[in-house]
Motif scaffolding. Structure first.
Motif, PDB file in Angstrom:
ATOM      1  N   GLY A  26       5.508   8.102   1.549  1.00  0.00           N
ATOM      2  CA  GLY A  26       6.437   9.126   1.105  1.00  0.00           C
ATOM      3  C   GLY A  26       6.249   9.498  -0.349  1.00  0.00           C
ATOM      4  O   GLY A  26       5.517   8.836  -1.096  1.00  0.00           O
ATOM      5  N   VAL A  27       6.910  10.572  -0.736  1.00  0.00           N
ATOM      6  CA  VAL A  27       6.848  11.048  -2.107  1.00  0.00           C
ATOM      7  C   VAL A  27       7.436   9.993  -3.039  1.00  0.00           C
ATOM      8  O   VAL A  27       8.544   9.513  -2.823  1.00  0.00           O
ATOM      9  CB  VAL A  27       7.621  12.377  -2.242  1.00  0.00           C
ATOM     10  CG1 VAL A  27       7.692  12.813  -3.700  1.00  0.00           C
ATOM     11  CG2 VAL A  27       6.987  13.460  -1.386  1.00  0.00           C
ATOM     12  N   SER A  28       6.696   9.603  -4.008  1.00  0.00           N
ATOM     13  CA  SER A  28       7.033   8.667  -5.084  1.00  0.00           C
ATOM     14  C   SER A  28       6.780   7.209  -4.747  1.00  0.00           C
ATOM     15  O   SER A  28       7.149   6.334  -5.521  1.00  0.00           O
ATOM     16  CB  SER A  28       8.473   8.849  -5.580  1.00  0.00           C
ATOM     17  OG  SER A  28       9.406   8.182  -4.771  1.00  0.00           O
ATOM     18  N   THR A  29       6.125   6.912  -3.629  1.00  0.00           N
ATOM     19  CA  THR A  29       5.839   5.513  -3.299  1.00  0.00           C
ATOM     20  C   THR A  29       4.829   4.889  -4.257  1.00  0.00           C
ATOM     21  O   THR A  29       4.874   3.684  -4.501  1.00  0.00           O
ATOM     22  CB  THR A  29       5.309   5.357  -1.860  1.00  0.00           C
ATOM     23  OG1 THR A  29       4.168   6.194  -1.682  1.00  0.00           O
ATOM     24  CG2 THR A  29       6.375   5.698  -0.842  1.00  0.00           C
ATOM     25  N   ALA A  30       3.929   5.718  -4.807  1.00  0.00           N
ATOM     26  CA  ALA A  30       2.913   5.198  -5.737  1.00  0.00           C
ATOM     27  C   ALA A  30       3.353   5.370  -7.187  1.00  0.00           C
ATOM     28  O   ALA A  30       2.531   5.373  -8.091  1.00  0.00           O
ATOM     29  CB  ALA A  30       1.581   5.896  -5.497  1.00  0.00           C
ATOM     30  N   ARG A  31       4.647   5.472  -7.395  1.00  0.00           N
ATOM     31  CA  ARG A  31       5.193   5.651  -8.746  1.00  0.00           C
ATOM     32  C   ARG A  31       4.675   4.587  -9.695  1.00  0.00           C
ATOM     33  O   ARG A  31       4.353   3.465  -9.292  1.00  0.00           O
ATOM     34  CB  ARG A  31       6.719   5.621  -8.711  1.00  0.00           C
ATOM     35  CG  ARG A  31       7.242   4.269  -8.245  1.00  0.00           C
ATOM     36  CD  ARG A  31       8.743   4.168  -8.180  1.00  0.00           C
ATOM     37  NE  ARG A  31       9.314   5.296  -7.481  1.00  0.00           N
ATOM     38  CZ  ARG A  31      10.455   5.875  -7.821  1.00  0.00           C
ATOM     39  NH1 ARG A  31      11.154   5.431  -8.821  1.00  0.00           N
ATOM     40  NH2 ARG A  31      10.917   6.878  -7.129  1.00  0.00           N
ATOM     41  N   ARG A  32       4.633   4.950 -10.922  1.00  0.00           N
ATOM     42  CA  ARG A  32       4.093   4.076 -11.971  1.00  0.00           C
ATOM     43  C   ARG A  32       4.728   2.684 -11.970  1.00  0.00           C
ATOM     44  O   ARG A  32       4.073   1.689 -12.255  1.00  0.00           O
ATOM     45  CB  ARG A  32       4.326   4.756 -13.322  1.00  0.00           C
ATOM     46  CG  ARG A  32       3.739   4.084 -14.501  1.00  0.00           C
ATOM     47  CD  ARG A  32       3.999   4.867 -15.783  1.00  0.00           C
ATOM     48  NE  ARG A  32       3.724   6.284 -15.667  1.00  0.00           N
ATOM     49  CZ  ARG A  32       2.516   6.839 -15.757  1.00  0.00           C
ATOM     50  NH1 ARG A  32       1.472   6.054 -15.950  1.00  0.00           N
ATOM     51  NH2 ARG A  32       2.355   8.133 -15.656  1.00  0.00           N
ATOM     52  N   VAL A  63       0.871  -1.171   0.000  1.00  0.00           N
ATOM     53  CA  VAL A  63       0.000   0.000   0.000  1.00  0.00           C
ATOM     54  C   VAL A  63       0.908   1.222   0.000  1.00  0.00           C
ATOM     55  O   VAL A  63       1.745   1.382   0.892  1.00  0.00           O
ATOM     56  CB  VAL A  63      -0.925   0.033   1.235  1.00  0.00           C
ATOM     57  CG1 VAL A  63      -1.751   1.310   1.251  1.00  0.00           C
ATOM     58  CG2 VAL A  63      -1.834  -1.198   1.252  1.00  0.00           C
ATOM     59  N   ALA A  64       0.758   2.072  -1.007  1.00  0.00           N
ATOM     60  CA  ALA A  64       1.558   3.288  -1.108  1.00  0.00           C
ATOM     61  C   ALA A  64       0.725   4.475  -0.643  1.00  0.00           C
ATOM     62  O   ALA A  64      -0.402   4.655  -1.106  1.00  0.00           O
ATOM     63  CB  ALA A  64       2.013   3.497  -2.541  1.00  0.00           C
ATOM     64  N   VAL A  65       1.283   5.263   0.271  1.00  0.00           N
ATOM     65  CA  VAL A  65       0.641   6.500   0.721  1.00  0.00           C
ATOM     66  C   VAL A  65       1.520   7.637   0.219  1.00  0.00           C
ATOM     67  O   VAL A  65       2.596   7.895   0.760  1.00  0.00           O
ATOM     68  CB  VAL A  65       0.470   6.536   2.252  1.00  0.00           C
ATOM     69  CG1 VAL A  65      -0.197   7.835   2.677  1.00  0.00           C
ATOM     70  CG2 VAL A  65      -0.343   5.326   2.731  1.00  0.00           C
ATOM     71  N   ASP A  66       1.071   8.272  -0.835  1.00  0.00           N
ATOM     72  CA  ASP A  66       1.861   9.255  -1.568  1.00  0.00           C
ATOM     73  C   ASP A  66       1.191  10.622  -1.484  1.00  0.00           C
ATOM     74  O   ASP A  66       0.054  10.751  -1.030  1.00  0.00           O
ATOM     75  CB  ASP A  66       1.978   8.809  -3.030  1.00  0.00           C
ATOM     76  CG  ASP A  66       3.235   9.294  -3.733  1.00  0.00           C
ATOM     77  OD1 ASP A  66       3.726  10.387  -3.384  1.00  0.00           O
ATOM     78  OD2 ASP A  66       3.700   8.591  -4.641  1.00  0.00           O
ATOM     79  N   GLU A 126       8.900  18.350  -6.318  1.00  0.00           N
ATOM     80  CA  GLU A 126       7.744  17.450  -6.168  1.00  0.00           C
ATOM     81  C   GLU A 126       6.737  17.694  -7.281  1.00  0.00           C
ATOM     82  O   GLU A 126       6.216  16.746  -7.875  1.00  0.00           O
ATOM     83  CB  GLU A 126       7.047  17.686  -4.829  1.00  0.00           C
ATOM     84  CG  GLU A 126       7.764  17.179  -3.627  1.00  0.00           C
ATOM     85  CD  GLU A 126       6.990  17.483  -2.352  1.00  0.00           C
ATOM     86  OE1 GLU A 126       7.150  16.708  -1.404  1.00  0.00           O
ATOM     87  OE2 GLU A 126       6.232  18.482  -2.298  1.00  0.00           O
ATOM     88  N   ASP A 127       6.436  18.969  -7.536  1.00  0.00           N
ATOM     89  CA  ASP A 127       5.474  19.308  -8.595  1.00  0.00           C
ATOM     90  C   ASP A 127       5.895  18.679  -9.919  1.00  0.00           C
ATOM     91  O   ASP A 127       5.068  18.111 -10.637  1.00  0.00           O
ATOM     92  CB  ASP A 127       5.378  20.829  -8.769  1.00  0.00           C
ATOM     93  CG  ASP A 127       4.743  21.534  -7.575  1.00  0.00           C
ATOM     94  OD1 ASP A 127       4.091  20.865  -6.746  1.00  0.00           O
ATOM     95  OD2 ASP A 127       4.914  22.768  -7.484  1.00  0.00           O
ATOM     96  N   GLU A 128       7.180  18.793 -10.246  1.00  0.00           N
ATOM     97  CA  GLU A 128       7.692  18.224 -11.496  1.00  0.00           C
ATOM     98  C   GLU A 128       7.550  16.703 -11.513  1.00  0.00           C
ATOM     99  O   GLU A 128       7.135  16.117 -12.508  1.00  0.00           O
ATOM    100  CB  GLU A 128       9.154  18.620 -11.693  1.00  0.00           C
ATOM    101  CG  GLU A 128       9.351  20.092 -11.971  1.00  0.00           C
ATOM    102  CD  GLU A 128      10.814  20.495 -11.993  1.00  0.00           C
ATOM    103  OE1 GLU A 128      11.697  19.598 -12.026  1.00  0.00           O
ATOM    104  OE2 GLU A 128      11.081  21.710 -11.973  1.00  0.00           O
ATOM    105  N   TRP A 129       7.915  16.069 -10.383  1.00  0.00           N
ATOM    106  CA  TRP A 129       7.816  14.604 -10.301  1.00  0.00           C
ATOM    107  C   TRP A 129       6.370  14.151 -10.489  1.00  0.00           C
ATOM    108  O   TRP A 129       6.083  13.274 -11.308  1.00  0.00           O
ATOM    109  CB  TRP A 129       8.356  14.085  -8.971  1.00  0.00           C
ATOM    110  CG  TRP A 129       7.937  12.662  -8.731  1.00  0.00           C
ATOM    111  CD1 TRP A 129       6.923  12.217  -7.938  1.00  0.00           C
ATOM    112  CD2 TRP A 129       8.480  11.494  -9.361  1.00  0.00           C
ATOM    113  NE1 TRP A 129       6.803  10.850  -8.023  1.00  0.00           N
ATOM    114  CE2 TRP A 129       7.742  10.383  -8.893  1.00  0.00           C
ATOM    115  CE3 TRP A 129       9.511  11.289 -10.274  1.00  0.00           C
ATOM    116  CZ2 TRP A 129       8.012   9.088  -9.303  1.00  0.00           C
ATOM    117  CZ3 TRP A 129       9.774   9.981 -10.681  1.00  0.00           C
ATOM    118  CH2 TRP A 129       9.026   8.902 -10.199  1.00  0.00           C
ATOM    119  N   PHE A 130       5.446  14.755  -9.737  1.00  0.00           N
ATOM    120  CA  PHE A 130       4.058  14.316  -9.795  1.00  0.00           C
ATOM    121  C   PHE A 130       3.436  14.571 -11.171  1.00  0.00           C
ATOM    122  O   PHE A 130       2.620  13.776 -11.644  1.00  0.00           O
ATOM    123  CB  PHE A 130       3.231  14.988  -8.700  1.00  0.00           C
ATOM    124  CG  PHE A 130       3.576  14.522  -7.316  1.00  0.00           C
ATOM    125  CD1 PHE A 130       3.699  13.181  -7.019  1.00  0.00           C
ATOM    126  CD2 PHE A 130       3.774  15.439  -6.293  1.00  0.00           C
ATOM    127  CE1 PHE A 130       4.020  12.737  -5.742  1.00  0.00           C
ATOM    128  CE2 PHE A 130       4.091  15.018  -5.010  1.00  0.00           C
ATOM    129  CZ  PHE A 130       4.207  13.666  -4.734  1.00  0.00           C
TER     130      PHE A 130
END
Length: 195
Positions: A115-121, A27-30, A161-165
């Motif tokens: 964390g940031v990027s845990t739900a990455r593609r 489970v990713a919490v992003d 973060e904005d760029e990553w998302f």
């Protein structure tokens, strides 16, 4: 806004999902920094009786992309779990600037990544949660936690973060959108999907 949902109800739904990483449901919490991910992940992990791995457990300099930490998780945790073996890593102590204790990650029904990027593609995620809050509230929360002297770094980080998302389209792919500004006893406030 949709009606609130209890953490036990979400935990039951997650428990019924098929495994996504070997025998484990990830489970990713992003979501962006300061949105409420850590609080949400903690409450969900208690309902699931599951371990949480935080992106903050890994050393990533301010000038690295927000997703840089994930390679450590892939190598030390997700790879072994996918093969049905326990993983583990050394937690980074940000206050002392050194690696601290080893954290063992056993093969279990569920593991929560926060964390940031845990739900990455490309992540082996069974269920992805996106937590959001207004930008200025997120910045205020981060500075209250980390210190006002870090405001320039936080503003740079938020742009990264904005760029990553935007590139990953993380929010669009999430299974659940959560309002990180609403505190619901025993539950949370989902955001209705926008088409």
């Amino acid at each position: 806004m949709a009606a609130t949902i209890s953490f036990p109800d979400l935990a039951a739904m997650v428990g019924a999902l098929p495994p996504s990483c070997g025998p484990v449901r990830i489970v990713a919490v992003d979501g962006p920094g300061g949105s409420g991910k850590t609080t949400f992940a903690g409450r969900l992990s208690r309902a699931l009786d599951a371990q949480v791995i935080h992106s903050d457990d890994f050393p990533v300099p301010w000038d690295e992309p927000p997703a840089a930490w994930f390679a450590h998780v892939e190598e030390q945790v997700l790879g072994p779990l996918a093969a049905g073996r326990a993983g583990g890593y050394r937690r980074y102590d940000w206050v002392r600037g050194v690696f601290a204790e080893r954290v063992d990650v056993p093969v279990a029904p569920v593991l929560v990544l926060e964390g940031v990027s845990t739900a990455r593609r490309t992540a082996p995620v069974a269920y992805a949660v996106w937590v959001e809050a207004p930008r200025e509230l997120r910045l205020a929360r981060a500075l209250a936690r980390d210190g006002a002297h870090l405001e320039p770094q936080w503003r740079t980080w938020m742009r990264a973060e904005d760029e990553w998302f935007a590139a990953d389209r993380t929010r669009e792919r999430a299974d659940l959108l959560v309002d990180g500004t609403v505190d619901v006893p025993g539950g949370f406030a989902p955001i209705a999907a926008s088409g």
